[in-house]
Write a protein that holds these residues in place. Structure first.
Motif, PDB file in Angstrom:
ATOM      1  N   VAL A 139      21.842  86.981  60.206  1.00  0.00           N
ATOM      2  CA  VAL A 139      22.378  86.667  58.871  1.00  0.00           C
ATOM      3  C   VAL A 139      23.287  85.432  58.958  1.00  0.00           C
ATOM      4  CG1 VAL A 139      23.970  87.453  57.049  1.00  0.00           C
ATOM      5  CG2 VAL A 139      22.179  88.985  57.887  1.00  0.00           C
ATOM      6  N   GLY A 140      24.152  85.397  59.986  1.00  0.00           N
ATOM      7  CA  GLY A 140      25.034  84.237  60.170  1.00  0.00           C
ATOM      8  C   GLY A 140      24.247  82.952  60.359  1.00  0.00           C
ATOM      9  N   SER A 141      23.184  83.023  61.161  1.00  0.00           N
ATOM     10  CA  SER A 141      22.356  81.846  61.409  1.00  0.00           C
ATOM     11  C   SER A 141      21.670  81.367  60.127  1.00  0.00           C
ATOM     12  CB  SER A 141      21.300  82.183  62.473  1.00  0.00           C
ATOM     13  OG  SER A 141      20.469  81.089  62.717  1.00  0.00           O
TER      14      SER A 141
ATOM     15  N   LEU B   9      29.788  84.686  62.357  1.00  0.00           N
ATOM     16  CA  LEU B   9      30.586  83.627  61.719  1.00  0.00           C
ATOM     17  C   LEU B   9      30.420  82.297  62.447  1.00  0.00           C
ATOM     18  CD1 LEU B   9      34.101  84.940  60.613  1.00  0.00           C
ATOM     19  CD2 LEU B   9      32.085  84.465  59.223  1.00  0.00           C
ATOM     20  N   GLY B  10      30.329  82.372  63.782  1.00  0.00           N
ATOM     21  CA  GLY B  10      30.098  81.155  64.562  1.00  0.00           C
ATOM     22  C   GLY B  10      28.768  80.519  64.215  1.00  0.00           C
ATOM     23  N   ASN B  11      27.745  81.339  63.993  1.00  0.00           N
ATOM     24  CA  ASN B  11      26.432  80.826  63.592  1.00  0.00           C
ATOM     25  C   ASN B  11      26.470  80.203  62.197  1.00  0.00           C
ATOM     26  OD1 ASN B  11      25.102  81.491  65.929  1.00  0.00           O
ATOM     27  ND2 ASN B  11      24.256  83.394  65.178  1.00  0.00           N
TER      28      ASN B  11
ATOM     29  N   THR C  17      40.149  82.631  59.539  1.00  0.00           N
ATOM     30  CA  THR C  17      39.798  83.947  60.103  1.00  0.00           C
ATOM     31  C   THR C  17      39.537  83.821  61.597  1.00  0.00           C
ATOM     32  OG1 THR C  17      38.793  84.591  58.005  1.00  0.00           O
ATOM     33  CG2 THR C  17      38.162  85.877  59.931  1.00  0.00           C
ATOM     34  N   LEU C  18      38.792  82.795  61.988  1.00  0.00           N
ATOM     35  CA  LEU C  18      38.498  82.583  63.413  1.00  0.00           C
ATOM     36  C   LEU C  18      39.775  82.290  64.199  1.00  0.00           C
ATOM     37  CD1 LEU C  18      35.260  80.419  63.048  1.00  0.00           C
ATOM     38  CD2 LEU C  18      35.373  82.745  63.968  1.00  0.00           C
ATOM     39  N   LEU C  19      40.691  81.514  63.606  1.00  0.00           N
ATOM     40  CA  LEU C  19      41.956  81.203  64.279  1.00  0.00           C
ATOM     41  C   LEU C  19      42.776  82.466  64.521  1.00  0.00           C
ATOM     42  CD1 LEU C  19      43.136  77.932  62.480  1.00  0.00           C
ATOM     43  CD2 LEU C  19      42.372  78.159  64.857  1.00  0.00           C
TER      44      LEU C  19
ATOM     45  N   THR D 136      37.161  81.468  69.864  1.00  0.00           N
ATOM     46  CA  THR D 136      37.371  80.084  70.305  1.00  0.00           C
ATOM     47  C   THR D 136      36.030  79.378  70.523  1.00  0.00           C
ATOM     48  OG1 THR D 136      37.689  80.934  72.559  1.00  0.00           O
ATOM     49  CG2 THR D 136      39.660  80.312  71.345  1.00  0.00           C
ATOM     50  N   SER D 137      35.061  80.134  71.029  1.00  0.00           N
ATOM     51  CA  SER D 137      33.715  79.566  71.214  1.00  0.00           C
ATOM     52  C   SER D 137      33.115  79.168  69.866  1.00  0.00           C
ATOM     53  CB  SER D 137      32.827  80.595  71.920  1.00  0.00           C
ATOM     54  OG  SER D 137      31.525  80.113  72.059  1.00  0.00           O
ATOM     55  N   ALA D 138      33.342  79.999  68.840  1.00  0.00           N
ATOM     56  CA  ALA D 138      32.846  79.681  67.491  1.00  0.00           C
ATOM     57  C   ALA D 138      33.521  78.414  66.956  1.00  0.00           C
ATOM     58  CB  ALA D 138      33.103  80.860  66.554  1.00  0.00           C
ATOM     59  N   LEU D 139      34.810  78.264  67.208  1.00  0.00           N
ATOM     60  CA  LEU D 139      35.544  77.082  66.735  1.00  0.00           C
ATOM     61  C   LEU D 139      35.056  75.805  67.418  1.00  0.00           C
ATOM     62  CD1 LEU D 139      39.073  78.708  66.601  1.00  0.00           C
ATOM     63  CD2 LEU D 139      37.911  77.684  64.636  1.00  0.00           C
ATOM     64  N   GLN D 140      34.589  75.929  68.658  1.00  0.00           N
ATOM     65  CA  GLN D 140      34.070  74.758  69.386  1.00  0.00           C
ATOM     66  C   GLN D 140      32.859  74.138  68.694  1.00  0.00           C
ATOM     67  OE1 GLN D 140      33.966  76.660  73.470  1.00  0.00           O
ATOM     68  NE2 GLN D 140      34.334  74.551  74.061  1.00  0.00           N
ATOM     69  N   ARG D 141      32.157  74.924  67.887  1.00  0.00           N
ATOM     70  CA  ARG D 141      30.923  74.450  67.263  1.00  0.00           C
ATOM     71  C   ARG D 141      31.186  73.573  66.036  1.00  0.00           C
ATOM     72  NH1 ARG D 141      26.819  79.492  66.967  1.00  0.00           N
ATOM     73  NH2 ARG D 141      25.449  77.796  66.374  1.00  0.00           N
ATOM     74  N   PHE D 142      32.410  73.596  65.520  1.00  0.00           N
ATOM     75  CA  PHE D 142      32.704  72.816  64.307  1.00  0.00           C
ATOM     76  C   PHE D 142      32.857  71.334  64.639  1.00  0.00           C
ATOM     77  CE2 PHE D 142      33.735  77.021  62.793  1.00  0.00           C
ATOM     78  CZ  PHE D 142      33.395  76.980  61.454  1.00  0.00           C
ATOM     79  N   PRO D 143      32.352  70.457  63.763  1.00  0.00           N
ATOM     80  CA  PRO D 143      32.518  69.015  63.988  1.00  0.00           C
ATOM     81  C   PRO D 143      33.975  68.588  63.816  1.00  0.00           C
ATOM     82  CG  PRO D 143      31.447  69.441  61.862  1.00  0.00           C
ATOM     83  CD  PRO D 143      31.561  70.767  62.559  1.00  0.00           C
TER      84      PRO D 143
END
Length: 253
Positions: A100-102, A146-148, A157-159, A174-181
């Motif tokens: 669903v996230g993807s 959420l990361g997807n 929320t991720l923070l 933190t891994s999810a946050l790494q994906r943001f530009p």
């Protein structure tokens, strides 16, 4: 085969799925998802019973949906609909939520976020589940989703989970946050990453600290961030310190 399915009626696709030998069904399910015609998706909806089908077939459907390069709102609707079924196996539910996230993320990349109600429903499903999750493994699954999705509005929320969660939760957030530009790595995000890396509030796992350092170094680092990260390497294991030194050297280049 996909071209053929695009012109097929629902009853023909359904008949094909039901009459096919068992070993052919994963291929047919994958093809029907790739087709994304209304008839194929309606046939899949009738054919797939998440409480009865073999786990491998359901995972094939969910993985194919998640990796679809340009999914439709109807495909997301089908996945959400199937996840509402009772007696889902935990593994199927987990794969479904991550899918669903993807799907939400890819639909938003197509600029369909505000145009389709089903996308909003997908985001709400993930956030509602995250708020209600009490067990660590469930929190991790919702954070993976959420990361997807990579929605800027979910960064707070991720923070929160990155800074205050247990080890597995912190690592996933933190891994999810790494994906943001870079445009979404604000001064607030950097402040939290500094606190995690320098362990201002509590001790963090090495993986989480490295991820926090990478976010700082990969997004227009300030001279002081670089200096403080270099100073911190003197107290780290050789392997970790070497990784960060190489990271800084790459940034300088």
């Amino acid at each position: 085969f996909i071209q053929m399915l695009r012109s097929a009626k629902k009853r023909d696709v359904l008949q094909l799925l039901r009459r096919a030998p068992e070993e052919m069904r994963p291929f047919l399910v994958e093809a029907a998802v790739a087709t994304q015609s209304m008839a194929s998706l309606a046939a899949l909806s009738d054919f797939l019973d998440f409480s009865k089908e073999p786990k491998s077939l359901l995972e094939k459907f969910l993985y194919t949906a998640a990796f679809s390069p340009r999914p439709s709102g109807e495909l997301l609707h089908l996945v959400l609909d199937k996840l509402d079924e009772k007696q889902l196996a935990p593994e199927t539910w987990e794969t479904g939520i991550v899918a669903v996230g993807s799907l939400v993320g890819k639909l938003c990349q197509q600029k369909l976020c505000g145009l389709q109600q089903v996308v909003k429903h997908g985001v709400e499903t993930i956030l509602r589940g995250l708020r209600g999750a009490k067990e660590e493994p469930k929190v991790v699954i919702y954070l993976l989703a959420l990361g997807n999705a990579m929605l800027p509005e979910t960064i707070p929320t991720l923070l929160h989970h990155a800074e205050d969660g247990p080890t597995a939760v912190t690592a996933t957030a933190t891994s999810a946050l790494q994906r943001f530009p870079a445009p979404h790595i604000s001064s607030k995000v950097k402040r939290v990453m500094r606190r995690i890396f320098h362990q201002k509030r509590k001790s963090y796992d090495k993986t989480c600290r490295l991820a926090a350092a990478e976010i700082l170094l990969d997004n227009h680092p300030s001279p002081m961030d670089v200096i403080n990260i270099l100073l911190a390497t003197s107290e780290m294991e050789t392997e970790t310190a070497t990784f960060l030194l190489l990271k800084v050297q790459n940034s300088l280049r």
